[in-house]
Design a protein around this motif. Structure first.
Motif, PDB file in Angstrom:
ATOM      1  N   LEU A 247       0.865  -1.175   0.000  1.00 30.40           N
ATOM      2  CA  LEU A 247       0.000   0.000   0.000  1.00 30.40           C
ATOM      3  C   LEU A 247       0.902   1.225   0.000  1.00 30.40           C
ATOM      4  O   LEU A 247       1.769   1.360   0.856  1.00 30.40           O
ATOM      5  N   VAL A 248       0.718   2.113  -0.948  1.00 30.12           N
ATOM      6  CA  VAL A 248       1.566   3.301  -1.046  1.00 30.12           C
ATOM      7  C   VAL A 248       1.146   4.300   0.022  1.00 30.12           C
ATOM      8  O   VAL A 248      -0.014   4.713   0.050  1.00 30.12           O
ATOM      9  N   PRO A 249       2.046   4.687   0.945  1.00 33.19           N
ATOM     10  CA  PRO A 249       1.674   5.677   1.955  1.00 33.19           C
ATOM     11  C   PRO A 249       1.200   6.963   1.317  1.00 33.19           C
ATOM     12  O   PRO A 249       1.716   7.388   0.288  1.00 33.19           O
ATOM     13  N   VAL A 250       0.213   7.588   1.947  1.00 34.39           N
ATOM     14  CA  VAL A 250      -0.427   8.749   1.338  1.00 34.39           C
ATOM     15  C   VAL A 250       0.543   9.914   1.186  1.00 34.39           C
ATOM     16  O   VAL A 250       0.436  10.704   0.262  1.00 34.39           O
ATOM     17  N   HIS A 251       1.568  10.023   2.093  1.00 35.36           N
ATOM     18  CA  HIS A 251       2.410  11.207   2.051  1.00 35.36           C
ATOM     19  C   HIS A 251       3.432  11.183   0.928  1.00 35.36           C
ATOM     20  O   HIS A 251       4.110  12.171   0.716  1.00 35.36           O
TER      21      HIS A 251
ATOM     22  N   THR B 289      -6.977   4.219  14.670  1.00 27.89           N
ATOM     23  CA  THR B 289      -7.398   3.604  13.410  1.00 27.89           C
ATOM     24  C   THR B 289      -7.379   4.613  12.276  1.00 27.89           C
ATOM     25  O   THR B 289      -6.950   4.312  11.162  1.00 27.89           O
ATOM     26  N   SER B 290      -7.844   5.830  12.549  1.00 27.06           N
ATOM     27  CA  SER B 290      -7.854   6.873  11.524  1.00 27.06           C
ATOM     28  C   SER B 290      -6.437   7.191  11.053  1.00 27.06           C
ATOM     29  O   SER B 290      -6.197   7.347   9.846  1.00 27.06           O
ATOM     30  N   ARG B 291      -5.485   7.271  11.990  1.00 26.49           N
ATOM     31  CA  ARG B 291      -4.095   7.538  11.607  1.00 26.49           C
ATOM     32  C   ARG B 291      -3.508   6.381  10.798  1.00 26.49           C
ATOM     33  O   ARG B 291      -2.760   6.596   9.842  1.00 26.49           O
ATOM     34  N   PHE B 292      -3.855   5.145  11.176  1.00 30.06           N
ATOM     35  CA  PHE B 292      -3.362   3.981  10.439  1.00 30.06           C
ATOM     36  C   PHE B 292      -3.891   3.982   9.004  1.00 30.06           C
ATOM     37  O   PHE B 292      -3.146   3.759   8.046  1.00 30.06           O
ATOM     38  N   ILE B 293      -5.188   4.263   8.836  1.00 33.43           N
ATOM     39  CA  ILE B 293      -5.805   4.285   7.513  1.00 33.43           C
ATOM     40  C   ILE B 293      -5.138   5.324   6.621  1.00 33.43           C
ATOM     41  O   ILE B 293      -4.842   5.076   5.448  1.00 33.43           O
ATOM     42  N   LYS B 294      -4.868   6.487   7.190  1.00 35.34           N
ATOM     43  CA  LYS B 294      -4.230   7.548   6.419  1.00 35.34           C
ATOM     44  C   LYS B 294      -2.788   7.200   6.099  1.00 35.34           C
ATOM     45  O   LYS B 294      -2.292   7.463   4.995  1.00 35.34           O
ATOM     46  N   LYS B 295      -2.104   6.566   7.047  1.00 37.47           N
ATOM     47  CA  LYS B 295      -0.694   6.241   6.861  1.00 37.47           C
ATOM     48  C   LYS B 295      -0.483   5.254   5.723  1.00 37.47           C
ATOM     49  O   LYS B 295       0.430   5.414   4.907  1.00 37.47           O
ATOM     50  N   VAL B 296      -1.328   4.215   5.664  1.00 36.76           N
ATOM     51  CA  VAL B 296      -1.120   3.173   4.645  1.00 36.76           C
ATOM     52  C   VAL B 296      -1.760   3.535   3.312  1.00 36.76           C
ATOM     53  O   VAL B 296      -1.678   2.772   2.354  1.00 36.76           O
ATOM     54  N   GLY B 297      -2.428   4.690   3.240  1.00 31.84           N
ATOM     55  CA  GLY B 297      -2.943   5.152   1.953  1.00 31.84           C
ATOM     56  C   GLY B 297      -4.300   4.614   1.579  1.00 31.84           C
ATOM     57  O   GLY B 297      -4.639   4.578   0.395  1.00 31.84           O
ATOM     58  N   LEU B 298      -5.103   4.202   2.563  1.00 27.27           N
ATOM     59  CA  LEU B 298      -6.463   3.745   2.266  1.00 27.27           C
ATOM     60  C   LEU B 298      -7.403   4.944   2.210  1.00 27.27           C
ATOM     61  O   LEU B 298      -7.272   5.887   2.985  1.00 27.27           O
ATOM     62  N   VAL B 299      -8.342   4.898   1.277  1.00 25.15           N
ATOM     63  CA  VAL B 299      -9.336   5.957   1.138  1.00 25.15           C
ATOM     64  C   VAL B 299     -10.696   5.321   0.892  1.00 25.15           C
ATOM     65  O   VAL B 299     -10.784   4.176   0.444  1.00 25.15           O
TER      66      VAL B 299
END
Length: 318
Positions: free
Chosen positions: A89-93, A158-168
């Motif tokens: 999973l491509v990190p969002v940043h 959970t919200s930070r994890f979702i954002k970190k791994v690039g899930l939307v």
């Protein structure tokens, strides 16, 4: 009469204003996002390609960019490329507007992030919907310390994890009881066969009618999935008692038939005699004990929809 003047003492002068101390304004540092870094490096490289005699320093001077910035940007983008190539999973940043690649403070579920990511991918690979609440529950199964946290704390982690791994959140494009891989060959065969049959017919003479359940309670149209995925497949429940049945038809020219909806109820019962007559005249309505399209309902559709449409098409094709 003698007037004695009264001497009023002068009011004290206001205190002098405090001396203003001059504080030099510090120079602000400019941070560039990953997207901007890509654009700057590309602009420098394009300029050097257009004029091979230009060095990187001269190209930077023309574009009014510090040469050491470009050198750092090139190294950063090389790191980004490795992250994109290695990560499932491509990190969002690394693709968004952030300027730093530093992961920041470790999450309290850092030890199970790999397992949690794998679980999310397995669920999505099987077609199941995944929400932030589902991710939270899966994390609670894998980590006891996380399970002992308050619900609000769990949601924040959970919200930070979702954002970190690039899930939307993505809107599902296909909802079915089987995965699209299972029905792909059959769909391709059907499309080819129908194309051969209808090519010689006028569009008004080609009809398509199907029945579909209209559930009173629908599945959510969104699910967590990887950023950039175009097909978002979701499995639906196999059965539901709270539904009606819709008979919908359309011609190849785009003309829509009058919709025919069947509700759960007894013929000549309260719904059939009291409720249905109050419904819109733009549709055809009926009842059946299980909201199915049985022989009686089909006869209603034939007389109320099929025959008028056949008459209209016959007059159109003359």
């Amino acid at each position: 009469m003698m007037v004695i003047p009264v001497l009023v003492p002068p009011s004290p002068l206001p205190p002098p204003p405090p001396l203003l101390e001059f504080v030099p304004t510090p120079k602000t540092r400019r941070s560039y996002s990953i997207k901007e870094k890509r654009a700057i490096v590309k602009a420098v490289q394009d300029l050097m390609k257009a004029d091979p005699s230009l060095s990187q320093n001269k190209a930077c001077k023309i574009l009014n960019i510090q040469p050491n910035y470009v050198s750092r940007f090139v190294k950063t983008l090389a790191k980004v490329k490795k992250i994109e190539a290695a990560a499932t999973l491509v990190p969002v940043h690394v693709t968004g507007e952030r300027a730093k690649l530093h992961p920041g403070k470790q999450s309290s579920i850092n030890a199970i992030e790999g397992q949690l990511t794998k679980k999310v991918l397995e669920l999505r690979g099987s077609g199941f919907q995944v929400s932030s609440n589902r991710v939270r529950l899966e994390a609670a199964k894998l980590d006891r310390d996380f399970k002992s946290k308050s619900k609000k704390a769990q949601q924040m982690v959970t919200s930070r994890f979702i954002k970190k791994v690039g899930l939307v959140y993505r809107v599902s494009t296909h909802i079915a009881q089987k995965t699209f891989q299972e029905t792909e060959l059959a769909s391709q065969y059907f499309v080819t066969m129908m194309r051969d049959r209808v090519n010689a017919l006028p569009p008004e003479a080609v009809w398509n009618m199907d029945q579909t359940p209209i559930f009173y309670s629908y599945h959510s149209g969104r699910t967590l999935d990887q950023r950039g995925v175009r097909s978002v497949n979701v499995l639906s429940s196999m059965t539901s008692t709270h539904r009606a049945t819709l008979n919908a038809g359309v011609t190849m020219s785009g003309h829509k038939f009058m919709p025919f909806t069947i509700f759960k109820g007894n013929p000549n019962g309260l719904i059939d005699t009291k409720e249905l007559p109050t419904f819109s005249k733009d549709g055809l309505w009926a009842v059946q004990k299980k909201a199915w399209c049985d022989e009686r309902a089909m006869r209603i559709w034939i007389s109320g929809v099929l025959v008028p449409e056949a008459t209209r098409v016959k007059a159109f094709l003359r």
